[in-house]
Design a protein around this motif. Structure first.
Motif, PDB file in Angstrom:
ATOM      1  N   VAL A 154      44.134  -1.842  -1.014  1.00 46.02           N
ATOM      2  CA  VAL A 154      42.791  -1.291  -1.094  1.00 46.02           C
ATOM      3  C   VAL A 154      42.877   0.221  -1.026  1.00 46.02           C
ATOM      4  N   GLU A 155      42.388   0.890  -2.081  1.00 44.85           N
ATOM      5  CA  GLU A 155      42.335   2.347  -2.099  1.00 44.85           C
ATOM      6  C   GLU A 155      40.997   2.826  -1.563  1.00 44.85           C
ATOM      7  N   CYS A 182      45.820   4.168   0.765  1.00 46.80           N
ATOM      8  CA  CYS A 182      46.130   2.854   0.227  1.00 46.80           C
ATOM      9  C   CYS A 182      46.585   2.011   1.397  1.00 46.80           C
ATOM     10  N   ALA A 183      45.891   0.917   1.660  1.00 47.96           N
ATOM     11  CA  ALA A 183      46.147   0.169   2.876  1.00 47.96           C
ATOM     12  C   ALA A 183      46.112  -1.333   2.643  1.00 47.96           C
ATOM     13  N   THR A 188      52.878  -6.606   5.193  1.00 52.49           N
ATOM     14  CA  THR A 188      53.745  -5.537   5.661  1.00 52.49           C
ATOM     15  C   THR A 188      54.041  -4.599   4.501  1.00 52.49           C
ATOM     16  N   LEU A 189      53.253  -3.549   4.407  1.00 51.02           N
ATOM     17  CA  LEU A 189      53.407  -2.604   3.312  1.00 51.02           C
ATOM     18  C   LEU A 189      54.740  -1.873   3.373  1.00 51.02           C
ATOM     19  N   GLY A 190      55.303  -1.771   4.561  1.00 49.72           N
ATOM     20  CA  GLY A 190      56.572  -1.089   4.727  1.00 49.72           C
ATOM     21  C   GLY A 190      57.738  -1.741   4.010  1.00 49.72           C
ATOM     22  N   ASN A 191      57.571  -2.950   3.533  1.00 46.41           N
ATOM     23  CA  ASN A 191      58.609  -3.625   2.770  1.00 46.41           C
ATOM     24  C   ASN A 191      58.630  -3.212   1.302  1.00 46.41           C
ATOM     25  N   TYR A 192      57.689  -2.379   0.875  1.00 47.81           N
ATOM     26  CA  TYR A 192      57.516  -2.074  -0.537  1.00 47.81           C
ATOM     27  C   TYR A 192      57.538  -0.583  -0.823  1.00 47.81           C
ATOM     28  N   VAL A 193      58.016  -0.256  -2.011  1.00 44.63           N
ATOM     29  CA  VAL A 193      57.752   1.047  -2.603  1.00 44.63           C
ATOM     30  C   VAL A 193      56.270   1.086  -2.982  1.00 44.63           C
ATOM     31  N   VAL A 194      55.630   2.217  -2.790  1.00 43.37           N
ATOM     32  CA  VAL A 194      54.241   2.377  -3.178  1.00 43.37           C
ATOM     33  C   VAL A 194      54.112   3.551  -4.132  1.00 43.37           C
ATOM     34  N   ASN A 225      54.030   3.322   7.999  1.00 37.45           N
ATOM     35  CA  ASN A 225      54.257   1.887   7.875  1.00 37.45           C
ATOM     36  C   ASN A 225      53.666   1.104   9.047  1.00 37.45           C
ATOM     37  N   ALA A 226      53.595   1.721  10.221  1.00 37.25           N
ATOM     38  CA  ALA A 226      52.993   1.049  11.362  1.00 37.25           C
ATOM     39  C   ALA A 226      51.518   0.756  11.125  1.00 37.25           C
ATOM     40  N   LYS A 227      50.874   1.585  10.314  1.00 35.62           N
ATOM     41  CA  LYS A 227      49.466   1.396   9.978  1.00 35.62           C
ATOM     42  C   LYS A 227      49.279   0.708   8.633  1.00 35.62           C
ATOM     43  N   ASN A 228      50.373   0.341   7.979  1.00 35.99           N
ATOM     44  CA  ASN A 228      50.305  -0.279   6.652  1.00 35.99           C
ATOM     45  C   ASN A 228      49.488   0.573   5.685  1.00 35.99           C
ATOM     46  N   THR A 229      49.741   1.864   5.706  1.00 37.75           N
ATOM     47  CA  THR A 229      48.944   2.792   4.918  1.00 37.75           C
ATOM     48  C   THR A 229      49.832   3.831   4.236  1.00 37.75           C
ATOM     49  N   VAL A 230      49.514   4.126   2.987  1.00 33.92           N
ATOM     50  CA  VAL A 230      50.139   5.201   2.231  1.00 33.92           C
ATOM     51  C   VAL A 230      49.051   6.186   1.834  1.00 33.92           C
ATOM     52  N   TYR A 231      49.364   7.464   1.901  1.00 31.31           N
ATOM     53  CA  TYR A 231      48.388   8.508   1.622  1.00 31.31           C
ATOM     54  C   TYR A 231      48.805   9.341   0.416  1.00 31.31           C
ATOM     55  N   LEU A 232      47.825   9.878  -0.260  1.00 33.20           N
ATOM     56  CA  LEU A 232      48.048  10.872  -1.287  1.00 33.20           C
ATOM     57  C   LEU A 232      47.135  12.053  -0.982  1.00 33.20           C
TER      58      LEU A 232
END
Length: 122
Positions: A5-6, A22-23, A28-34, A74-81
């Motif tokens: 979800v963006e 992006c969350a 577990t988002l930390g398992n992936y390239v984003v 990764n602890a928050k399952n979030t990627v930022y731009l």
């Protein structure tokens, strides 16, 4: 299954700044390239940036290098731009995607969010 979800898209003036997120809630988002991609009306989808699963490797499109910064918690399952010095040509729908390699190619990603609109205009 991975659902992304963006959020954070908005209308901003040229030269302004914006932070997209992006969350996931349960996966577990930390398992992936984003990666982040964008698409403007009438244009092809283009890669903007990507970050490795551990956060130690990043790639940026030449058009955004020095202005955009990708990061992840990764602890928050979030990627930022984080976007700064925004230009009208940055306008488009921004999507995050999860995959296994940090490349700016859409075909390298198997999971996609719904997109968030970014409009840069005076």
């Amino acid at each position: 299954q991975l659902q992304l979800v963006e959020s954070g898209g908005a209308l901003v003036q040229p030269g302004g700044s914006l932070r997209l997120s992006c969350a996931t809630s349960r996966a577990t988002l930390g398992n992936y390239v984003v990666g982040w991609f964008r698409q403007a009306p009438g244009k092809e989808r283009e890669g903007v940036s990507c970050v490795a699963s551990w956060g130690g490797r990043t790639n940026y499109a030449d058009s955004v290098k020095g202005r955009f910064t990708i990061s992840r918690d990764n602890a928050k399952n979030t990627v930022y731009l984080e976007m700064s010095s925004l230009k009208p040509e940055d306008t488009g729908v921004y999507y995050c995607a999860a995959g296994i390699v940090c490349r700016l190619r859409a075909t390298d990603y198997g999971y996609w969010g719904q997109g968030t609109q970014v409009t840069v205009s005076s």
